[in-house]
Design a protein around this motif. Structure first.
Motif, PDB file in Angstrom:
ATOM      1  N   LEU A 193       7.625  -7.990  10.142  1.00  0.00           N
ATOM      2  CA  LEU A 193       6.235  -8.230  10.540  1.00  0.00           C
ATOM      3  C   LEU A 193       5.452  -6.916  10.553  1.00  0.00           C
ATOM      4  CD1 LEU A 193       3.992 -10.087  11.591  1.00  0.00           C
ATOM      5  CD2 LEU A 193       4.931  -9.756  13.891  1.00  0.00           C
ATOM      6  N   ARG A 194       6.039  -5.863  11.080  1.00  0.00           N
ATOM      7  CA  ARG A 194       5.356  -4.565  11.124  1.00  0.00           C
ATOM      8  C   ARG A 194       5.034  -4.052   9.713  1.00  0.00           C
ATOM      9  NH1 ARG A 194       4.841  -1.872  15.846  1.00  0.00           N
ATOM     10  NH2 ARG A 194       5.900  -2.786  17.644  1.00  0.00           N
ATOM     11  N   VAL A 195       5.953  -4.235   8.784  1.00  0.00           N
ATOM     12  CA  VAL A 195       5.690  -3.822   7.397  1.00  0.00           C
ATOM     13  C   VAL A 195       4.511  -4.608   6.838  1.00  0.00           C
ATOM     14  CG1 VAL A 195       6.599  -3.972   5.034  1.00  0.00           C
ATOM     15  CG2 VAL A 195       7.971  -2.923   6.845  1.00  0.00           C
ATOM     16  N   LEU A 196       4.472  -5.911   7.106  1.00  0.00           N
ATOM     17  CA  LEU A 196       3.347  -6.726   6.631  1.00  0.00           C
ATOM     18  C   LEU A 196       2.032  -6.261   7.248  1.00  0.00           C
ATOM     19  CD1 LEU A 196       5.110 -10.185   6.766  1.00  0.00           C
ATOM     20  CD2 LEU A 196       4.213  -9.102   4.699  1.00  0.00           C
ATOM     21  N   LEU A 197       2.056  -5.947   8.541  1.00  0.00           N
ATOM     22  CA  LEU A 197       0.841  -5.512   9.225  1.00  0.00           C
ATOM     23  C   LEU A 197       0.400  -4.123   8.761  1.00  0.00           C
ATOM     24  CD1 LEU A 197       1.625  -6.771  12.825  1.00  0.00           C
ATOM     25  CD2 LEU A 197      -0.135  -7.646  11.278  1.00  0.00           C
ATOM     26  N   GLU A 198       1.356  -3.238   8.525  1.00  0.00           N
ATOM     27  CA  GLU A 198       1.027  -1.889   8.072  1.00  0.00           C
ATOM     28  C   GLU A 198       0.504  -1.876   6.637  1.00  0.00           C
ATOM     29  OE1 GLU A 198       4.753   0.084   8.689  1.00  0.00           O
ATOM     30  OE2 GLU A 198       4.477   0.183  10.865  1.00  0.00           O
ATOM     31  N   ASN A 199       0.751  -2.952   5.908  1.00  0.00           N
ATOM     32  CA  ASN A 199       0.335  -3.046   4.502  1.00  0.00           C
ATOM     33  C   ASN A 199      -0.569  -4.246   4.281  1.00  0.00           C
ATOM     34  OD1 ASN A 199       2.077  -0.902   3.001  1.00  0.00           O
ATOM     35  ND2 ASN A 199       3.443  -1.873   4.478  1.00  0.00           N
ATOM     36  N   LYS A 200      -1.426  -4.526   5.258  1.00  0.00           N
ATOM     37  CA  LYS A 200      -2.314  -5.697   5.195  1.00  0.00           C
ATOM     38  C   LYS A 200      -3.169  -5.732   3.936  1.00  0.00           C
ATOM     39  CE  LYS A 200      -3.754  -7.807   9.409  1.00  0.00           C
ATOM     40  NZ  LYS A 200      -4.713  -7.888  10.484  1.00  0.00           N
ATOM     41  N   ASP A 201      -3.494  -4.580   3.415  1.00  0.00           N
ATOM     42  CA  ASP A 201      -4.381  -4.516   2.253  1.00  0.00           C
ATOM     43  C   ASP A 201      -3.620  -4.647   0.938  1.00  0.00           C
ATOM     44  OD1 ASP A 201      -3.105  -2.082   2.723  1.00  0.00           O
ATOM     45  OD2 ASP A 201      -4.684  -0.920   1.746  1.00  0.00           O
ATOM     46  N   LYS A 202      -2.309  -4.852   1.006  1.00  0.00           N
ATOM     47  CA  LYS A 202      -1.504  -4.968  -0.206  1.00  0.00           C
ATOM     48  C   LYS A 202      -0.927  -6.369  -0.319  1.00  0.00           C
ATOM     49  CE  LYS A 202      -0.277  -0.142  -0.272  1.00  0.00           C
ATOM     50  NZ  LYS A 202      -0.101   0.566   0.961  1.00  0.00           N
ATOM     51  N   HIS A 203      -0.491  -6.698  -1.488  1.00  0.00           N
ATOM     52  CA  HIS A 203       0.151  -7.987  -1.748  1.00  0.00           C
ATOM     53  C   HIS A 203       1.574  -7.678  -2.196  1.00  0.00           C
ATOM     54  CE1 HIS A 203      -4.161  -8.612  -2.180  1.00  0.00           C
ATOM     55  NE2 HIS A 203      -3.936  -9.809  -1.711  1.00  0.00           N
ATOM     56  N   LEU A 204       2.468  -7.606  -1.227  1.00  0.00           N
ATOM     57  CA  LEU A 204       3.826  -7.141  -1.478  1.00  0.00           C
ATOM     58  C   LEU A 204       4.762  -8.273  -1.856  1.00  0.00           C
ATOM     59  CD1 LEU A 204       4.162  -4.767   1.615  1.00  0.00           C
ATOM     60  CD2 LEU A 204       3.627  -4.111  -0.734  1.00  0.00           C
ATOM     61  N   SER A 205       5.698  -7.976  -2.748  1.00  0.00           N
ATOM     62  CA  SER A 205       6.762  -8.930  -3.066  1.00  0.00           C
ATOM     63  C   SER A 205       7.851  -8.798  -2.004  1.00  0.00           C
ATOM     64  CB  SER A 205       7.348  -8.616  -4.443  1.00  0.00           C
ATOM     65  OG  SER A 205       8.051  -7.384  -4.405  1.00  0.00           O
ATOM     66  N   ALA A 206       8.783  -9.739  -1.972  1.00  0.00           N
ATOM     67  CA  ALA A 206       9.885  -9.684  -1.015  1.00  0.00           C
ATOM     68  C   ALA A 206      10.689  -8.403  -1.204  1.00  0.00           C
ATOM     69  CB  ALA A 206      10.772 -10.917  -1.169  1.00  0.00           C
ATOM     70  N   GLU A 207      10.898  -8.014  -2.447  1.00  0.00           N
ATOM     71  CA  GLU A 207      11.668  -6.802  -2.724  1.00  0.00           C
ATOM     72  C   GLU A 207      10.936  -5.557  -2.220  1.00  0.00           C
ATOM     73  OE1 GLU A 207      10.933  -9.166  -5.018  1.00  0.00           O
ATOM     74  OE2 GLU A 207      12.904 -10.078  -5.267  1.00  0.00           O
ATOM     75  N   GLU A 208       9.624  -5.527  -2.385  1.00  0.00           N
ATOM     76  CA  GLU A 208       8.852  -4.386  -1.890  1.00  0.00           C
ATOM     77  C   GLU A 208       8.888  -4.337  -0.368  1.00  0.00           C
ATOM     78  OE1 GLU A 208       5.496  -3.942  -5.413  1.00  0.00           O
ATOM     79  OE2 GLU A 208       5.290  -5.564  -3.947  1.00  0.00           O
ATOM     80  N   ILE A 209       8.792  -5.494   0.272  1.00  0.00           N
ATOM     81  CA  ILE A 209       8.887  -5.565   1.730  1.00  0.00           C
ATOM     82  C   ILE A 209      10.260  -5.072   2.170  1.00  0.00           C
ATOM     83  CG2 ILE A 209       8.945  -7.136   3.717  1.00  0.00           C
ATOM     84  CD1 ILE A 209       6.824  -8.836   2.102  1.00  0.00           C
ATOM     85  N   TYR A 210      11.294  -5.540   1.492  1.00  0.00           N
ATOM     86  CA  TYR A 210      12.663  -5.134   1.794  1.00  0.00           C
ATOM     87  C   TYR A 210      12.816  -3.617   1.712  1.00  0.00           C
ATOM     88  CZ  TYR A 210      17.622  -4.274   0.838  1.00  0.00           C
ATOM     89  OH  TYR A 210      18.895  -3.772   0.839  1.00  0.00           O
ATOM     90  N   ASN A 211      12.313  -3.019   0.650  1.00  0.00           N
ATOM     91  CA  ASN A 211      12.432  -1.563   0.479  1.00  0.00           C
ATOM     92  C   ASN A 211      11.715  -0.798   1.584  1.00  0.00           C
ATOM     93  OD1 ASN A 211      14.061  -1.671  -1.822  1.00  0.00           O
ATOM     94  ND2 ASN A 211      12.284  -1.864  -3.171  1.00  0.00           N
ATOM     95  N   LEU A 212      10.570  -1.297   2.027  1.00  0.00           N
ATOM     96  CA  LEU A 212       9.839  -0.648   3.116  1.00  0.00           C
ATOM     97  C   LEU A 212      10.553  -0.838   4.450  1.00  0.00           C
ATOM     98  CD1 LEU A 212       6.200  -1.569   2.043  1.00  0.00           C
ATOM     99  CD2 LEU A 212       7.232   0.716   2.041  1.00  0.00           C
ATOM    100  N   VAL A 213      11.107  -2.017   4.681  1.00  0.00           N
ATOM    101  CA  VAL A 213      11.835  -2.292   5.922  1.00  0.00           C
ATOM    102  C   VAL A 213      13.085  -1.412   5.995  1.00  0.00           C
ATOM    103  CG1 VAL A 213      13.193  -4.032   7.165  1.00  0.00           C
ATOM    104  CG2 VAL A 213      10.961  -4.634   6.249  1.00  0.00           C
ATOM    105  N   LYS A 214      13.779  -1.260   4.875  1.00  0.00           N
ATOM    106  CA  LYS A 214      15.015  -0.472   4.840  1.00  0.00           C
ATOM    107  C   LYS A 214      14.799   0.973   5.300  1.00  0.00           C
ATOM    108  CE  LYS A 214      18.662  -1.366   3.314  1.00  0.00           C
ATOM    109  NZ  LYS A 214      19.874  -1.821   3.998  1.00  0.00           N
ATOM    110  N   GLN A 215      13.601   1.497   5.096  1.00  0.00           N
ATOM    111  CA  GLN A 215      13.316   2.872   5.504  1.00  0.00           C
ATOM    112  C   GLN A 215      13.383   3.034   7.021  1.00  0.00           C
ATOM    113  OE1 GLN A 215       9.543   3.969   3.774  1.00  0.00           O
ATOM    114  NE2 GLN A 215      10.234   3.494   1.702  1.00  0.00           N
ATOM    115  N   LYS A 216      13.047   1.974   7.761  1.00  0.00           N
ATOM    116  CA  LYS A 216      13.025   2.044   9.224  1.00  0.00           C
ATOM    117  C   LYS A 216      14.197   1.300   9.866  1.00  0.00           C
ATOM    118  CE  LYS A 216       8.062   2.550   9.352  1.00  0.00           C
ATOM    119  NZ  LYS A 216       6.771   2.024   9.723  1.00  0.00           N
TER     120      LYS A 216
END
Length: 149
Positions: A27-50
């Motif tokens: 959820l935090r990744v989605l909120l931090e990237n509200k202006d983007k249209h992320l794929s599941a893989e992109e969300i996964y890669n951002l979540v993995k960092q934290k």
């Protein structure tokens, strides 16, 4: 951001689900990237960092849960991948549309509801209750249009 997280937590709890720590990372990744249209893989890669312990399957399951609860929307821009954006209830409030560059893949949001009059005409002519709509224009962004000339 914390207010939105609390609202999502309440919404999930009302539907007999929980906002687990892993779901909150997503959820935090989605909120931090509200202006983007992320794929599941992109969300996964951002979540993995934290949160390195979050798996791709968890991301997919959480996105489906968030879709079921109308916390996010999924959009297909014709590239074979679902994209996700954070948003309120479908069918309520302001609609927005998308411009999709077929050269670089850039997605630009159009924040005017361009179909309001058309919706009224369709509703009256066909006695049809419209609950939502989606409009995508495909073409070239400003940068790619210059390259095409």
């Amino acid at each position: 951001m914390q207010r939105v997280i609390n609202e999502v937590e309440e919404k999930l709890r009302a539907g007999d689900s929980k906002l687990t720590p892993r779901r909150e990372h997503i959820l935090r990744v989605l909120l931090e990237n509200k202006d983007k249209h992320l794929s599941a893989e992109e969300i996964y890669n951002l979540v993995k960092q934290k949160a390195p312990d979050v798996g791709l399957a968890t991301v997919y399951r959480t996105l489906e849960l968030f879709l079921d609860f109308d916390i996010i929307h999924s959009i297909d821009f014709g590239d074979g991948r679902k994209r996700y954006e954070f948003g309120g209830e479908r069918g309520e409030g302001h609609h927005h549309h998308h411009l999709v560059c077929t050269s670089c893949g850039k997605i630009i949001e159009v924040n005017e509801d361009l179909l309001e009059d058309l919706e009224k005409q369709v509703t009256e002519a066909y006695n049809f209750t419209i609950t939502d709509h989606e409009l995508k224009f495909f073409g070239y962004c400003k940068e790619c249009a210059v390259k095409e000339d």
